[in-house]
Design a protein around this motif. Structure first.
Motif: not given
Length: 162
Positions: A6-13
């Protein structure tokens, strides 16, 4: 689930392996969000790993292309195994469901009535494509044709000798 990204705030987790990955679907473990009311503890780090950065969005793919099948009218007879002398011949049509298939020309058409060549049946092989082509779709059934009629007033006498 393990391996989901998933992505959130420009980061991929990436969701971690089990057992910690079981928490990936839990709100208190939302990636990148420290858990409010729990002493700002970053529980998400138990379930998720930062994989990297992302920028923008994935470009959309093009729409699929579909071939439109022509309406062939009423449905012809259903396919059945046929052998000589009643075998299928070139251009004979059959229906499987509401799809109409046309028997190919010789030599491929010689397979049209054989077991394993039922048109549209790809459950075992796609051999049917060697013998049949998709011709279109049908709606309803063909009505019976009338028997031939003879006008007895036009009897011309005995049959000539061969």
């Amino acid at each position: 689930t393990e391996g989901d990204e998933v992505s959130r705030g420009g980061f991929v987790y990436e969701c971690n392996a089990l057992p910690n990955g079981l928490f990936c679907n839990t709100a208190a473990y939302e990636p990148g969000i420290d858990s409010p009311g729990m002493g700002q503890t970053p529980y998400w780090k138990t379930a998720w790993t930062i994989k990297g950065l992302c920028d923008g969005t994935i470009a959309p793919t093009s729409s699929p292309n579909f071939n439109t099948l022509p309406l062939m009218g009423a449905c012809p007879a259903k396919w059945e195994i046929k052998v000589s002398p009643d075998k299928y011949e070139e251009a004979d049509t059959v229906a499987v469901g509401n799809i109409v298939y046309r028997c190919k020309a010789w030599p491929q058409g010689g397979w049209c009535g054989q077991a394993g060549y039922e048109p549209g049946d790809s459950s075992v092989t796609e051999a049917w494509k060697d013998a049949w082509t998709v011709a279109g779709y049908c709606d309803g059934s063909m009505g019976p044709t009338s028997s031939p009629s003879f006008d007895l007033g036009k009897v011309i006498g005995a049959c000539p000798d061969d």
